[in-house]
Motif scaffolding. Structure first.
Motif, PDB file in Angstrom:
ATOM      1  N   LEU A 175      15.120 138.243 -20.283  1.00  0.00           N
ATOM      2  CA  LEU A 175      14.900 139.286 -21.459  1.00  0.00           C
ATOM      3  C   LEU A 175      14.446 140.552 -21.217  1.00  0.00           C
ATOM      4  O   LEU A 175      14.832 141.459 -21.612  1.00  0.00           O
ATOM      5  N   PHE A 176      13.597 140.731 -20.076  1.00  0.00           N
ATOM      6  CA  PHE A 176      13.244 142.271 -19.891  1.00  0.00           C
ATOM      7  C   PHE A 176      14.672 142.974 -19.354  1.00  0.00           C
ATOM      8  O   PHE A 176      14.709 144.100 -19.833  1.00  0.00           O
ATOM      9  N   TRP A 177      15.330 142.337 -18.897  1.00  0.00           N
ATOM     10  CA  TRP A 177      16.763 142.797 -18.358  1.00  0.00           C
ATOM     11  C   TRP A 177      17.721 143.107 -19.777  1.00  0.00           C
ATOM     12  O   TRP A 177      18.052 144.322 -20.240  1.00  0.00           O
ATOM     13  N   LEU A 178      17.686 142.121 -20.455  1.00  0.00           N
ATOM     14  CA  LEU A 178      18.347 142.213 -21.716  1.00  0.00           C
ATOM     15  C   LEU A 178      18.143 143.247 -22.624  1.00  0.00           C
ATOM     16  O   LEU A 178      18.694 143.811 -23.455  1.00  0.00           O
ATOM     17  N   PHE A 179      16.608 143.449 -22.695  1.00  0.00           N
ATOM     18  CA  PHE A 179      16.014 144.442 -23.476  1.00  0.00           C
ATOM     19  C   PHE A 179      15.693 145.857 -22.692  1.00  0.00           C
ATOM     20  O   PHE A 179      15.028 146.738 -23.410  1.00  0.00           O
ATOM     21  N   ASN A 180      16.111 146.247 -21.649  1.00  0.00           N
ATOM     22  CA  ASN A 180      16.070 147.147 -20.742  1.00  0.00           C
ATOM     23  C   ASN A 180      14.638 147.610 -20.698  1.00  0.00           C
ATOM     24  O   ASN A 180      14.052 148.826 -21.068  1.00  0.00           O
ATOM     25  N   ARG A 181      13.929 146.838 -20.140  1.00  0.00           N
ATOM     26  CA  ARG A 181      12.353 146.949 -20.048  1.00  0.00           C
ATOM     27  C   ARG A 181      12.031 146.984 -18.545  1.00  0.00           C
ATOM     28  O   ARG A 181      12.729 146.597 -17.862  1.00  0.00           O
ATOM     29  N   ASP A 182      11.114 147.823 -18.601  1.00  0.00           N
ATOM     30  CA  ASP A 182      10.476 147.834 -17.167  1.00  0.00           C
ATOM     31  C   ASP A 182       9.658 146.614 -16.525  1.00  0.00           C
ATOM     32  O   ASP A 182       8.733 146.035 -17.080  1.00  0.00           O
ATOM     33  N   ILE A 183      10.473 146.070 -15.655  1.00  0.00           N
ATOM     34  CA  ILE A 183       9.710 144.906 -15.020  1.00  0.00           C
ATOM     35  C   ILE A 183       8.347 144.936 -14.539  1.00  0.00           C
ATOM     36  O   ILE A 183       7.577 144.040 -14.574  1.00  0.00           O
ATOM     37  N   GLU A 184       7.983 146.120 -14.443  1.00  0.00           N
ATOM     38  CA  GLU A 184       6.607 146.188 -14.001  1.00  0.00           C
ATOM     39  C   GLU A 184       5.497 145.877 -15.183  1.00  0.00           C
ATOM     40  O   GLU A 184       4.568 145.331 -14.756  1.00  0.00           O
ATOM     41  N   ASP A 185       5.850 145.833 -16.408  1.00  0.00           N
ATOM     42  CA  ASP A 185       5.011 145.671 -17.387  1.00  0.00           C
ATOM     43  C   ASP A 185       4.910 143.944 -17.428  1.00  0.00           C
ATOM     44  O   ASP A 185       3.807 143.315 -17.763  1.00  0.00           O
ATOM     45  N   GLY A 186       6.045 143.499 -16.932  1.00  0.00           N
ATOM     46  CA  GLY A 186       5.783 141.922 -17.028  1.00  0.00           C
ATOM     47  C   GLY A 186       4.932 141.475 -15.799  1.00  0.00           C
ATOM     48  O   GLY A 186       4.141 140.482 -16.085  1.00  0.00           O
ATOM     49  N   LYS A 187       5.224 142.027 -14.788  1.00  0.00           N
ATOM     50  CA  LYS A 187       4.389 141.870 -13.663  1.00  0.00           C
ATOM     51  C   LYS A 187       2.420 142.163 -13.997  1.00  0.00           C
ATOM     52  O   LYS A 187       1.856 141.233 -13.626  1.00  0.00           O
ATOM     53  N   GLU A 188       2.474 142.978 -14.853  1.00  0.00           N
ATOM     54  CA  GLU A 188       0.966 143.280 -14.924  1.00  0.00           C
ATOM     55  C   GLU A 188       0.351 142.098 -16.022  1.00  0.00           C
ATOM     56  O   GLU A 188      -0.546 141.718 -15.604  1.00  0.00           O
ATOM     57  N   PHE A 189       1.005 141.805 -16.884  1.00  0.00           N
ATOM     58  CA  PHE A 189       0.725 140.487 -17.808  1.00  0.00           C
ATOM     59  C   PHE A 189       0.342 139.336 -16.582  1.00  0.00           C
ATOM     60  O   PHE A 189      -0.415 138.713 -17.048  1.00  0.00           O
ATOM     61  N   ILE A 190       1.114 138.846 -15.924  1.00  0.00           N
ATOM     62  CA  ILE A 190       1.042 137.930 -15.107  1.00  0.00           C
ATOM     63  C   ILE A 190      -0.105 137.862 -14.162  1.00  0.00           C
ATOM     64  O   ILE A 190      -1.045 137.198 -14.153  1.00  0.00           O
ATOM     65  N   LEU A 191      -0.431 139.198 -13.703  1.00  0.00           N
ATOM     66  CA  LEU A 191      -1.673 139.325 -12.762  1.00  0.00           C
ATOM     67  C   LEU A 191      -2.754 139.240 -13.679  1.00  0.00           C
ATOM     68  O   LEU A 191      -4.001 138.743 -13.341  1.00  0.00           O
ATOM     69  N   ASN A 192      -2.770 139.670 -14.850  1.00  0.00           N
ATOM     70  CA  ASN A 192      -3.914 139.527 -15.756  1.00  0.00           C
ATOM     71  C   ASN A 192      -4.230 138.123 -15.817  1.00  0.00           C
ATOM     72  O   ASN A 192      -5.403 137.756 -16.371  1.00  0.00           O
ATOM     73  N   VAL A 207       9.274 134.512  -9.688  1.00  0.00           N
ATOM     74  CA  VAL A 207      10.196 133.632 -10.806  1.00  0.00           C
ATOM     75  C   VAL A 207      10.685 135.028 -11.960  1.00  0.00           C
ATOM     76  O   VAL A 207      11.689 134.964 -12.029  1.00  0.00           O
ATOM     77  N   LEU A 208       9.821 135.769 -12.279  1.00  0.00           N
ATOM     78  CA  LEU A 208      10.066 136.827 -13.165  1.00  0.00           C
ATOM     79  C   LEU A 208      11.064 137.688 -12.511  1.00  0.00           C
ATOM     80  O   LEU A 208      12.248 138.002 -13.155  1.00  0.00           O
ATOM     81  N   TYR A 209      10.900 138.191 -11.376  1.00  0.00           N
ATOM     82  CA  TYR A 209      12.010 139.053 -10.761  1.00  0.00           C
ATOM     83  C   TYR A 209      13.536 138.249 -10.542  1.00  0.00           C
ATOM     84  O   TYR A 209      14.191 138.802 -10.670  1.00  0.00           O
ATOM     85  N   GLY A 210      13.045 136.684 -10.321  1.00  0.00           N
ATOM     86  CA  GLY A 210      14.169 135.950 -10.113  1.00  0.00           C
ATOM     87  C   GLY A 210      15.209 135.953 -11.506  1.00  0.00           C
ATOM     88  O   GLY A 210      16.342 136.137 -11.390  1.00  0.00           O
ATOM     89  N   GLY A 211      14.432 135.881 -12.495  1.00  0.00           N
ATOM     90  CA  GLY A 211      15.268 135.870 -13.853  1.00  0.00           C
ATOM     91  C   GLY A 211      15.967 137.336 -14.008  1.00  0.00           C
ATOM     92  O   GLY A 211      16.990 137.346 -14.464  1.00  0.00           O
ATOM     93  N   TYR A 212      15.078 138.289 -13.818  1.00  0.00           N
ATOM     94  CA  TYR A 212      15.572 139.736 -13.922  1.00  0.00           C
ATOM     95  C   TYR A 212      16.892 139.954 -13.238  1.00  0.00           C
ATOM     96  O   TYR A 212      17.836 140.418 -13.436  1.00  0.00           O
ATOM     97  N   ASN A 213      16.825 139.482 -11.934  1.00  0.00           N
ATOM     98  CA  ASN A 213      17.843 139.748 -10.902  1.00  0.00           C
ATOM     99  C   ASN A 213      19.116 138.856 -11.202  1.00  0.00           C
ATOM    100  O   ASN A 213      20.231 139.108 -11.231  1.00  0.00           O
TER     101      ASN A 213
END
Lengths: 618, 339
Positions: A175-192, A207-213
């Motif tokens: 979805l981050f890809w589909l909505f042109n989002r910065d993947i780093e934001d998703g990473k931050e959520f996971i780290l939190n 896996v997040l990057y896997g989905g994006y790629n």
């Protein structure tokens, strides 16, 4: 990573996540919403889950969903139909396909689309083999397989079962890809979220990057969406559910009244989060009492009110029924008490996780004797805060129990809520008595509001006794005198009626001078009704909306408003309770009805159809 | 103006009439309470009487303190709310056998389990008085009443058993005809930090007259009751020659001093402070004719109380949280600042 595909700018997009109730769909939805909020989109969310905690996997009964609508203008509802559906198994596809727009993007986990899963979902034929999915942009992503493979490559010793729990991050990456989002934001959520478990954080991020790629690689997703931030919107915002907003509104009420908050409650869907949230707010002096039953919930609150706390109880329909006798007691003892009723589908146990507005009559009339209790209703997740505060204000200033109605839709749904400024909120004036006041009598009243005064144990020279037996006017002695009883009944009624002098007038959206059609709603239907009316006004229809938050007593100008429109249609998620009430309160007007009783909120499209019909039927 | 003088019984007497039937056991209980309260060293304005519904539950109207006459069965919940909200108050719950054991049974056991510091005076006349003579949950099996014309077919509750079963920390039993014992036990109940259950064997002169007489009657009382005092031997009888021992089957047994080689030293010594409730349970459930009925303080053990722990949690959170007010809370966590 660069994008070569076409980017479509959209006003708004509706995304629905659906999977087994253990698949983390709520979490995924919240993660996506939060990422959208931080980019400045407006949003509205609505979870849709079964009342079973873990119904059999792969079955339609076990499907848990989460719908979010993000937009670059005001978003008032989670949307009727989805632009994007994520279905992790055939059951999720089967139960959600009817809520998807033609041409929508449907992302399925192809690894779960096999005969075993078809059987569990009740599919006779392979849904991928017939033409039932024609006209959709179907993405068959090997979500389970690629998630497992990604985790396995990390060599962290994570088993497949645990690896499967990372699948939602694969979806997120997509979805981050589909909505042109910065993947780093998703990473931050996971780290939190997984900060304390680094190996899980690592797996989820991979896996997040896997989905994006994956999304970047396949051609099917070459078209992506762009939702721009809302313009001219400034300030501090947060995503908030109606239940948390309600809990916070009560705390705000206590703060502005200079009182401590006490909540007596018993867990019940969909009201439980209010008890949970408040039990976590001891830092603000909040005391919660998880009682042995609904009755003890309200009785402990009444006891706390007698000792001078801002007391509240939270429940849903069946619980309100159990509390009825106690509400009569709070009424006759004229103690402040906020009763939050998060409505759900009834009668009896009904539809515990589905919204309905069918407790209105119970709130208005569901007690023995002449027992008037004011009723107000919140209309968005965020304004549950305001109306919980209002309930606190009216309860204390008028010395009365009050019922605040919300519903499962508001309670679990979220919106992006602009933070209120506590300095701008009014003080709540407590009708306290000074120690040793020689004029104090338990039922001596304020001449304007008719409230009695709040003398509490521990105060010197004010000892008195109250209770459920009828009391003499002013002096508060037990009295069976016939004329006294009539007088006290009338005084209690008049006290509640006079609250109309202390609430805002009803407002109208649209043609304030009057017109062809007035849509009347109350409480949680605001988003859908307002959106439908707005869209029709933009197309030139003569249509207006009066959404009621103050139900009993009604705002004083209600009749005046009704008199200005040729037609009135009352829309409710019940069988016509507010329209029945309006006919009894304001019998001079003709009320048409539009009712829906499916455990579902209104959809904008169905409302517009109905309103169009009424307008054309001249 | 409120008193600053030393409180006396008179301070607790209301102006208005006390509307119980002439000869009701309630009068002597009320009087004993009014005698006890000046001695507990609590300011009169900090005392609250809470009740449910029933004859006994009119009590708050008859005593000159703060009072709340609640709903049938719900006094325990009402009182729990008051004490949790304001632990400074001395909260007294007045209830009957129907109010506490039938409609309020759930609240009764949960109050005890939470050990909230409330003094419960349970007027047990083994009958529904205010509704005029139906059997109650403590009515002996087989009793003929208005709703059991052929005799009750239900086993009665014993309040002592329920209290121990719900992990009670204080249980006492008194007789409405013994004002001095009542007064002393009420003071003990006040001193105990936690839920104190005091069962009062009360006469209902209209619907169940002399219900307790076969145990508490003047002629038989010495032989059919045993007054338990902490640290003293379990001895009773007109001749003070009977006592209680634990037999080889670990059951209580009535023995006679001088028979079968039994001496006073063989008798059990009452330890009301023993955390182990097993013996208290056996003592609490003793019934005539097999045993003497135990009166006095049967169990009084220390434990944490709900309202104190709640207060401690609140104070701890207040001291350690960064969130000090609503504005802090609003701005905590995930706030999106849009400029």
């Amino acid at each position: 990573m660069s994008k070569n595909g076409k980017v479509i700018e959209r006003e708004d997009v509706v995304v629905k996540f659906a999977g087994d109730s253990g698949d983390g769909m709520q979490l995924t939805g919240n993660q996506f919403s939060d990422a959208s909020a931080s980019l400045g989109n407006d949003l509205s969310t609505f979870p849709d889950f079964p009342s079973e905690i873990r119904a059999p996997q792969g079955t339609v009964a076990g499907v848990s969903g989460f719908q979010v609508r993000i937009g670059h203008k005001d978003v008032e509802t989670p949307g009727d139909l989805a632009d994007v559906l994520v279905a992790l198994n055939p059951a999720a596809l089967k139960s959600n396909l009817k809520w998807v727009k033609p041409g929508a993007t449907i992302i399925i986990d192809i690894d779960n689309f096999d005969n075993k899963h078809y059987k569990k979902a009740g599919y006779v034929d392979d849904p991928l083999g017939d033409d039932s999915l024609q006209g959709y942009n179907l993405i068959k992503a090997p979500i389970t397989g690629l998630s497992r493979a990604t985790v396995r490559e990390l060599n962290l010793g994570i088993d497949n079962k645990t690896a499967d729990k990372t699948r939602n991050q694969f979806v997120m990456g997509l979805l981050f890809w589909l909505f042109n989002r910065d993947i780093e934001d998703g990473k931050e959520f996971i780290l939190n979220k997984f900060g304390k478990k680094p190996h899980l954080a690592e797996a989820n991020i991979a896996v997040l990057y896997g989905g994006y790629n994956y999304a970047e690689t396949i051609e099917a997703l070459s078209t992506t969406f762009q939702i721009n931030p809302v313009k001219n919107r400034k300030g501090k915002f947060r995503q908030i559910t109606g239940n948390v907003a309600t809990a916070w509104g009560l705390i705000a009420g206590a703060e502005k009244a200079g009182k401590e908050l006490f909540l007596g409650s018993y867990p019940i869907t969909p009201a439980t989060e209010i008890l949970q949230e408040l039990s976590n707010r001891k830092d603000l002096g909040v005391k919660t009492f998880q009682a042995e039953d609904e009755i003890a919930g309200v009785m402990t609150a009444i006891g706390a009110s007698f000792t001078g706390k801002l007391a509240a109880t939270s429940t849903s329909g069946p619980g309100l029924a159990l509390k009825s006798e106690a509400l009569g007691l709070a009424g006759i003892t004229e103690l402040p008490l906020v009763v939050v009723n998060v409505q759900r589908g009834g009668p009896s146990t009904g539809l515990p996780t589905k919204p309905e507005q069918s407790d209105l009559m119970q709130a208005l009339y569901g007690r023995n004797g002449e027992s008037p209790i004011p009723v107000i209703a919140a209309s968005t997740p965020g304004n549950c805060f305001h109306y919980a505060f209002e309930a606190s204000r009216l309860a204390i200033e008028h010395m009365t129990p009050i019922i605040l109605l919300t519903d499962g839709y508001l309670a679990n749904g979220t919106e992006l809520w602009k933070l209120p400024d506590m300095n701008e909120m009014p003080e709540i004036k407590t009708p306290l008595v000074k120690d040793n006041d020689p004029d104090y009598q338990p039922y001596r009243r304020d001449p304007e509001k008719l409230n009695r005064f709040w003398a509490v144990p521990g105060q010197k020279g004010l000892r008195h006794r109250i209770g459920g037996l009828e009391k003499s006017d002013i002096y508060g002695e037990v009295s069976h005198d016939p004329y006294n009883h009539e007088k006290m009944v009338n005084l209690r009624q008049e006290k509640v009626d006079r609250i109309a002098n202390y609430i805002p007038e009803q407002t109208v959206y649209g043609n304030k001078e009057g017109g062809e059609l007035l849509v009347v709603g109350w409480g949680g239907t605001y988003g859908a009704l307002h959106s439908a009316v707005k869209e029709m006004r933009e197309n030139g229809s003569d249509i207006s909306l009066a959404q009621f938050n103050y139900i009993y007593p009604l705002p004083k100008n209600t009749g005046e408003i009704f008199s200005k429109y040729k037609k009135i249609v009352v829309c409710e998620i019940n069988n016509g309770q507010f329209s029945t009430y309006l006919r009894s309160q304001l019998p001079d007007y003709k009320y048409e009805q539009y009712n829906k009783i499916q455990g579902l909120p209104f959809y904008i499209a169905e409302l517009k159809n109905k309103f169009q019909e009424i307008l054309e039927d001249k | 103006m409120e008193n600053t003088h030393k409180l006396t019984k008179k301070d607790f007497v209301v102006d208005g009439p006390v509307k119980w039937c002439a000869g009701c056991g309630g009068f002597s209980i009320l009087s004993a309470v009014q005698n006890a309260l000046p001695e507990i060293n609590v300011p009169i304005e900090d005392i609250v009487f809470v009740s449910g519904i029933g004859c006994s539950s009119r009590f708050p109207y008859y005593i000159e303190t703060y009072g709340f006459h609640g709903l049938h069965g719900r006094a325990a919940a009402l009182a729990s709310g008051m004490k949790s909200a304001n632990p400074k108050l001395s909260v007294w719950q007045i209830t009957g056998d129907g109010d506490a054991m039938a409609i309020g049974g759930n609240h009764f056991i949960h109050l005890i389990r939470r050990n909230i510091d409330i003094n419960v005076l349970l007027f047990n006349n083994k009958i529904y008085g205010l509704t005029k003579g139906q059997y109650s949950p403590t009515t002996p099996k087989g009793s003929v009443t208005k709703t059991s014309p052929h005799g009750t077919i239900e086993n009665p509750f014993n309040p002592g058993e329920l209290t121990m079963g719900a992990q009670g920390t204080f249980f006492a039993r008194v007789i409405d005809k013994e004002p001095k014992v009542m007064k002393e036990v009420f003071i003990e109940a006040h001193k105990h930090k936690g839920t104190s259950i005091v069962e009062i064997l009360q006469n209902c002169v209209i619907f169940n007259n002399d219900v307790h007489e076969q145990v508490t009657g003047k002629e038989v009382k010495d032989d059919r009751t045993i007054y338990l005092e902490h640290g003293k031997q379990m001895i009773f009888g007109k001749e003070r020659n009977k006592g209680l021992v634990l037999n080889k089957g670990y059951n209580l047994e009535v023995v006679t001093i001088g028979e079968n080689g039994i001496t006073e030293d063989d008798l059990l010594v009452h330890n009301a402070y023993d955390p182990n409730p097993n013996l208290h349970y056996m003592l609490g459930r003793m019934t005539y004719p097999d045993f003497p009925v135990a009166v006095g303080v049967i169990r009084s053990v220390k434990d944490t109380t709900y309202e104190v722990m709640l207060e401690e949690q609140v104070e701890h959170e207040k001291a350690n949280s960064k969130i000090k007010n609503m504005t802090d809370l609003l701005n905590s966590g995930n706030v999106h600042v849009i400029e």
